[in-house]
Enzyme design. Structure first.
Site, PDB file in Angstrom:
ATOM      1  CE  LYS A 202      -3.902  -2.031  -0.074  1.00 34.57           C
ATOM      2  NZ  LYS A 202      -3.693  -3.400  -0.101  1.00 34.57           N
TER       3      LYS A 202
HETATM    4  N1  T4K Z   1      -9.709  -4.383   0.976  1.00 34.45           N
HETATM    5  C1  T4K Z   1      -9.305  -4.074  -0.051  1.00 34.45           C
HETATM    6  C2  T4K Z   1     -10.152  -3.206  -1.130  1.00 34.45           C
HETATM    7  C3  T4K Z   1      -7.852  -4.543  -0.335  1.00 34.45           C
HETATM    8  O1  T4K Z   1      -7.192  -4.185  -1.643  1.00 34.45           O
HETATM    9  C4  T4K Z   1      -7.140  -5.251   0.560  1.00 34.45           C
HETATM   10  C5  T4K Z   1      -5.687  -5.709   0.490  1.00 34.45           C
HETATM   11  C6  T4K Z   1      -7.726  -5.353   1.979  1.00 34.45           C
HETATM   12  C7  T4K Z   1      -9.062  -4.950   2.239  1.00 34.45           C
HETATM   13  C8  T4K Z   1      -7.042  -6.374   2.923  1.00 34.45           C
HETATM   14  O2  T4K Z   1      -6.016  -5.587   3.270  1.00 34.45           O
HETATM   15  P1  T4K Z   1      -4.840  -6.122   4.185  1.00 34.45           P
HETATM   16  O3  T4K Z   1      -5.733  -7.255   5.177  1.00 34.45           O
HETATM   17  O4  T4K Z   1      -3.883  -7.035   3.106  1.00 34.45           O
HETATM   18  O5  T4K Z   1      -4.176  -5.231   5.120  1.00 34.45           O
HETATM   19  C9  T4K Z   1      -2.232  -7.853  -2.383  1.00 34.45           C
HETATM   20  C10 T4K Z   1      -2.001  -7.322  -0.924  1.00 34.45           C
HETATM   21  O6  T4K Z   1      -1.484  -8.461  -0.225  1.00 34.45           O
HETATM   22  C11 T4K Z   1      -3.086  -7.090  -0.237  1.00 34.45           C
HETATM   23  O7  T4K Z   1      -3.181  -6.211   0.854  1.00 34.45           O
HETATM   24  C12 T4K Z   1      -3.952  -6.038  -1.188  1.00 34.45           C
HETATM   25  N2  T4K Z   1      -5.348  -5.438  -0.768  1.00 34.45           N
HETATM   26  C13 T4K Z   1      -4.212  -6.591  -2.569  1.00 34.45           C
HETATM   27  C14 T4K Z   1      -4.556  -5.440  -3.500  1.00 34.45           C
HETATM   28  O8  T4K Z   1      -2.887  -6.588  -2.913  1.00 34.45           O
HETATM   29  P2  T4K Z   1      -1.815  -9.991  -3.938  1.00 34.45           P
HETATM   30  O9  T4K Z   1      -2.204 -11.150  -3.875  1.00 34.45           O
HETATM   31  O10 T4K Z   1      -1.829  -8.980  -5.005  1.00 34.45           O
HETATM   32  O11 T4K Z   1      -0.144  -9.769  -3.345  1.00 34.45           O
HETATM   33  P3  T4K Z   1       1.102  -9.997  -4.040  1.00 34.45           P
HETATM   34  O12 T4K Z   1       2.081 -10.983  -3.118  1.00 34.45           O
HETATM   35  O13 T4K Z   1       0.833 -10.457  -5.396  1.00 34.45           O
HETATM   36  O14 T4K Z   1       1.962  -8.543  -4.050  1.00 34.45           O
HETATM   37  C15 T4K Z   1       1.849  -7.824  -5.165  1.00 34.45           C
HETATM   38  C16 T4K Z   1       3.088  -7.273  -5.812  1.00 34.45           C
HETATM   39  O15 T4K Z   1       3.705  -6.549  -4.814  1.00 34.45           O
HETATM   40  C17 T4K Z   1       3.879  -8.527  -6.269  1.00 34.45           C
HETATM   41  O16 T4K Z   1       3.722  -8.611  -7.647  1.00 34.45           O
HETATM   42  C18 T4K Z   1       5.099  -8.039  -6.014  1.00 34.45           C
HETATM   43  C19 T4K Z   1       5.156  -6.946  -4.764  1.00 34.45           C
HETATM   44  N3  T4K Z   1       5.704  -7.003  -3.604  1.00 34.45           N
HETATM   45  C20 T4K Z   1       4.773  -7.531  -2.593  1.00 34.45           C
HETATM   46  C21 T4K Z   1       5.270  -7.634  -1.139  1.00 34.45           C
HETATM   47  C22 T4K Z   1       4.385  -8.063  -0.507  1.00 34.45           C
HETATM   48  C23 T4K Z   1       6.992  -6.768  -3.293  1.00 34.45           C
HETATM   49  O17 T4K Z   1       7.863  -6.406  -4.099  1.00 34.45           O
HETATM   50  N4  T4K Z   1       7.551  -6.823  -2.124  1.00 34.45           N
HETATM   51  C24 T4K Z   1       6.643  -7.174  -1.073  1.00 34.45           C
HETATM   52  O18 T4K Z   1       7.231  -7.162   0.194  1.00 34.45           O
HETATM   53  O19 T4K Z   1      -2.456  -8.937  -2.729  1.00 34.45           O
END
Ligand code: T4K
Length: 396
Positions: A202
């Site tokens: 975020k």
């Molecule tokens: N409501 C809404 C509308 C939301 O969008 C979200 C979360 C929530 C509620 C719930 O919030 P939290 O409980 O998470 O606080 C990601 C996030 O994990 C998620 O928090 C977020 N929305 C959602 C939109 O995106 P993924 O499955 O797309 O994550 P992931 O692992 O594919 O990461 C995205 C990209 O970020 C990766 O391609 C690489 C990069 N990345 C990620 C991390 C964690 C990094 O470069 N470094 C890192 O440390 O869900």
């Protein structure tokens, strides 16, 4: 493949990708390491690591001030934040919410044994459609759970009026909304309660984290209790609760990033302008712009590929990923097509705007990982993919 599409594809140059590193959507933007180390060292020195520590309290104070809201309660993520808010409001039965959101929004309600009822969103802001909410509201409706998708305010005034009329709470998922405003104020004090995410992906990140904000004193007290097992103090238990506390390391990272948050938003604004410039004059695309005159973080930079474009969204995504631009397709295919929802009796509801948006939107990289010049190159690359060969191919 459509013939116009294959003609355009043949105009995309072969060879080395545009970038020699992968650019992500959600790459964390971080304060300088030395600042993070110093704050974390402070927590280590104090040996106060969690349970309402001084850094958590400072983060809550500073965010309450910035969001202009009386109460800001830090939690360990926004999903648990939504669950605690729903529990603290004693919501029962059905919860009306958009299908076009992260699955965590729906799962928070389902996890508590509530029934998510999916509604369509509006084309104008990709947020919950108040007319569809009116159509689906019944005596079993216990709450409305709307989302400020991409940080753009949903139809708050209309939804507040519906919630008031039916005597039910309006919970606002503000996971994307830090740094974003509406009606001249920061988002965070609308509806009954709002919930922000401070996840690593975020704009303002605390590794994992969330904030619950409200103007309701009694509700805030209940949320604080429920965040900590229902324990108000030593040897006392007042109600059922959970462990939704933020730890001090997360608060340290959140505070350091907060110190640089304005600069990050200014950087993202420059990225948005550079993308817009690179995409200028290309038909078939719509770059999302914020609500006029309102603060906006530009953390999510959203591009819509319109039906008249010679390439469809998925083809464009493949071309960009081959250039190491790891664009995303949030939030396809919509929560109503995920389990356990799609297997419910009657199958998923027909939600035309949700279904169209989940086929046509993509998100571009933002944050400190890239420069405006690089965003401009990506924009030019997309333009070159979409420009018909007859009009010439511009090297990105
Ligand atoms: N409501 C809404 C509308 C939301 O969008 C979200 C979360 C929530 C509620 C719930 O919030 P939290 O409980 O998470 O606080 C990601 C996030 O994990 C998620 O928090 C977020 N929305 C959602 C939109 O995106 P993924 O499955 O797309 O994550 P992931 O692992 O594919 O990461 C995205 C990209 O970020 C990766 O391609 C690489 C990069 N990345 C990620 C991390 C964690 C990094 O470069 N470094 C890192 O440390 O869900």
């Amino acid at each position: 493949m459509r013939s116009a599409e294959s003609a355009v594809l043949s105009s995309v140059p072969d060879g080395a990708p545009l970038f020699d590193r992968v650019l992500y959507v959600g790459r964390p933007s971080m304060a300088p390491d030395a600042e993070v180390h110093a704050r974390i060292q402070g927590a280590l020195d104090r040996r106060w690591l969690t349970n309402d520590g001084p850094l958590v309290q400072e983060l809550e104070r500073r965010c309450a001030e910035r969001l202009q809201v009386p109460h800001c309660i830090a939690v360990n993520n926004a999903t648990l934040g939504l669950e605690v808010a729903l529990r603290a409001l004693d919501v029962q039965g059905e919860v009306l919410l958009p299908a076009f959101t992260f699955i965590g929004t729906a799962h928070a309600a389902q996890w508590l044994g509530l029934t998510p009822v999916f509604c369509d969103v509006r084309d104008a802001d990709h947020g919950l459609d108040p007319e569809d909410v009116e159509r689906r509201i019944t005596p079993a409706t216990g709450a409305i759970l709307a989302v400020h998708l991409w940080g753009r305010a949903c139809a708050v005034e209309a939804l507040e009026a519906i919630a008031r009329r039916h005597g039910i709470p309006l919970i606002l998922d503000a996971a994307h909304a830090m740094g974003c405003g509406h009606a001249g104020r920061p988002l965070g004090s609308r509806g009954t309660v709002e919930v922000f995410s401070l996840h690593a992906t975020k704009g303002l990140n605390a590794l994992e984290g969330g904030l619950i904000t409200t103007a309701d004193d009694a509700l805030a007290e209940r949320i604080r209790l429920m965040r900590n097992f229902g324990i108000p103090g030593e040897d006392l238990v007042d109600c059922v609760g959970t462990n939704a506390k933020m730890n001090e390391f997360s608060a340290a990272v959140g505070l350091c990033n907060l110190d640089h948050f304005e600069a990050l938003c200014a950087h993202n604004l420059r990225l948005h302008a550079a993308y817009a410039d690179g995409l200028a004059g290309v038909p078939g695309l719509r770059l999302m712009v914020p609500e006029a005159g309102q603060a906006f973080s530009h953390h999510y930079i959203v591009l819509e590929v319109l039906p008249q474009a010679p390439l469809d969204r998925d083809r464009l995504v493949s071309l960009l990923r081959a250039q190491n631009v790891y664009v995303r397709r949030y939030f396809r295919p919509g929560c109503h097509h995920g389990e356990p929802y799609r297997s419910r009796p009657g199958g998923p509801p027909v939600l035309p705007v949700t279904d169209r948006l989940s086929r046509s939107l993509l998100q571009l990289p933002s944050g400190l990982q890239l420069t405006p010049e690089e965003a401009h190159r990506i924009g030019r690359f997309i333009a070159s993919c979409l420009r018909a060969p007859a009009q010439g191919h511009t090297s990105p």
